[in-house]
Design an enzyme around this catalytic site. Sequence first.
Site, PDB file in Angstrom:
ATOM      1  N   ARG A 136      57.475  68.831  79.034  1.00 57.00           N
ATOM      2  CA  ARG A 136      56.140  68.768  78.406  1.00 57.00           C
ATOM      3  C   ARG A 136      55.736  67.304  78.206  1.00 57.00           C
ATOM      4  O   ARG A 136      54.570  66.940  78.288  1.00 57.00           O
ATOM      5  CB  ARG A 136      56.151  69.531  77.070  1.00 57.00           C
ATOM      6  N   ASP A 189      32.031  63.446  82.763  1.00 59.92           N
ATOM      7  CA  ASP A 189      32.627  64.475  83.614  1.00 59.92           C
ATOM      8  C   ASP A 189      32.218  64.140  85.048  1.00 59.92           C
ATOM      9  O   ASP A 189      31.049  64.281  85.422  1.00 59.92           O
ATOM     10  CB  ASP A 189      32.106  65.855  83.182  1.00 59.92           C
ATOM     11  N   LYS A 231      38.562  71.459  91.250  1.00 59.74           N
ATOM     12  CA  LYS A 231      37.434  71.459  92.193  1.00 59.74           C
ATOM     13  C   LYS A 231      37.726  70.559  93.405  1.00 59.74           C
ATOM     14  O   LYS A 231      38.697  70.790  94.096  1.00 59.74           O
ATOM     15  CB  LYS A 231      36.161  71.063  91.458  1.00 59.74           C
TER      16      LYS A 231
HETATM   17  C1  LIG Z   1      31.530  70.235  85.868  1.00 55.21           C
HETATM   18  C2  LIG Z   1      32.690  71.026  85.330  1.00 55.21           C
HETATM   19  N1  LIG Z   1      33.457  70.492  84.376  1.00 55.21           N
HETATM   20  C3  LIG Z   1      34.506  71.171  83.855  1.00 55.21           C
HETATM   21  C4  LIG Z   1      34.832  72.436  84.279  1.00 55.21           C
HETATM   22  C5  LIG Z   1      35.998  73.156  83.666  1.00 55.21           C
HETATM   23  O1  LIG Z   1      37.106  73.023  84.490  1.00 55.21           O
HETATM   24  P1  LIG Z   1      38.291  74.105  84.570  1.00 55.21           P
HETATM   25  O2  LIG Z   1      37.721  75.346  85.137  1.00 55.21           O
HETATM   26  O3  LIG Z   1      39.303  73.421  85.436  1.00 55.21           O
HETATM   27  O4  LIG Z   1      38.772  74.299  83.159  1.00 55.21           O
HETATM   28  C6  LIG Z   1      34.069  73.038  85.278  1.00 55.21           C
HETATM   29  C7  LIG Z   1      34.399  74.393  85.756  1.00 55.21           C
HETATM   30  O5  LIG Z   1      33.665  75.010  86.495  1.00 55.21           O
HETATM   31  C8  LIG Z   1      32.967  72.310  85.807  1.00 55.21           C
HETATM   32  O6  LIG Z   1      32.168  72.849  86.759  1.00 55.21           O
END
Ligand SMILES: Cc1ncc(COP(=O)(O)O)c(C=O)c1O
Length: 386
Positions: free
Chosen positions: A52, A177, A202
Amino acid sequence: MDHSTQRFGTRAVHAGQSPDASTGAIMTPIFQTSTYFQDAIGSPRQGYDYARVKNPTREALQGNLAALENAAHAAAFSSGLAATETLLKTVLSEGDHLICGADVYGGVYRMLAQVWTRFGIQFDFVDTTNLDAVKNAIQENTRLVHLETPSNPLITVTDIAACAKLAHEAGALVSVDNTFATPFLQNPLEMGADVVMHSTTKFLNGHSDMIGGALITNSEKLSEDFAFSQKTSGSVPGPFDCWLVLRGTKTLHVRMPVHCTNAERIAGLLDRNSEVEGVRFPGLPQHPQHELAKKQMRGFGSMVSFDVGSHERANQFVTATQVFQLAESLGGVESLVSVPYTMTHGSVPPDQKAALGITPGLVRLSIGIEDIDDLVEDLEGALETL
Ligand SMILES: Cc1ncc(COP(=O)(O)O)c(C=O)c1O
């Protein structure tokens, strides 16, 4: 090896990795272990005591992700949302205020509205494409401004440098993000952001076969806090998932140009089609932040949204496509189609969706790297059914 002088593609393939010390294996092994041998109490043989806290496959991934963002540090998490939650609980305490982009992944909205609201954190969802709105939303207790650019699902673009300036003047941090753009197209830390967040699920993984997240920063202090959270809260990814992202990032610079050129062609064809309205793609000259996107990004990405007028027509369209498969998520080599209103943004209240413009007929495409002619034929065929 110092990767800071290398170009993106070389860093993508090599950064964070070196031949395995025990075997010489070129590819980083999947260190599938929870614990490590100690020679005496408190003397782990190689400095690792419990997975961890530290795992060599995870460390390789973290080194790779940091290098892709030209950053000093990265911490990997078990999902994008786990990374976002770690960021919030690192930066915010009871009584603090957060500004969050209004048009963000629906899961972030759900986390704030349904979980964080119980812990005495104040937050406002703000249209971060409007700098006056950001300025007016900043309070004395604002500690964090969280941006998503390009955003999900409306593909808006926020001026990172301008928001960072506003936030820093007020003593707040800025996080971005960067999931939709990827470090291939945009490096927010170089524009003044303090933290970059990724859903590695993604484009970074790129093959839709795992869930993961990351926080990337140049701040020694934040990096220590993120490592403390990995150890203390434990939302860490398993070694196999780390290895899958590490394999994915090796081809990020090969995949992204194809994603981008396929998306440009498709955005153009949708824009000319009378069955759809309001095509949202930063590469189109009429996109409200087209000039900003040209300045801030090295390409426009492969996420496109548009409106077909109603939920019924959206359902008709997404069930008619053959190559584009109806599914949540994005950023894989395969093309996906979704309807944010009831899918990714199902947990955002209807009045909030209406205010943002997330309509029942909004369709979102994640454009993959298949042959462009097949993608075009698929979409044209589905549009003809409307
Ligand atoms: C722009 C964006 N940020 C964060 C996330 C969340 O990521 P996760 O599904 O890996 O938790 C997503 C999920 O679709 C997303 O599209």
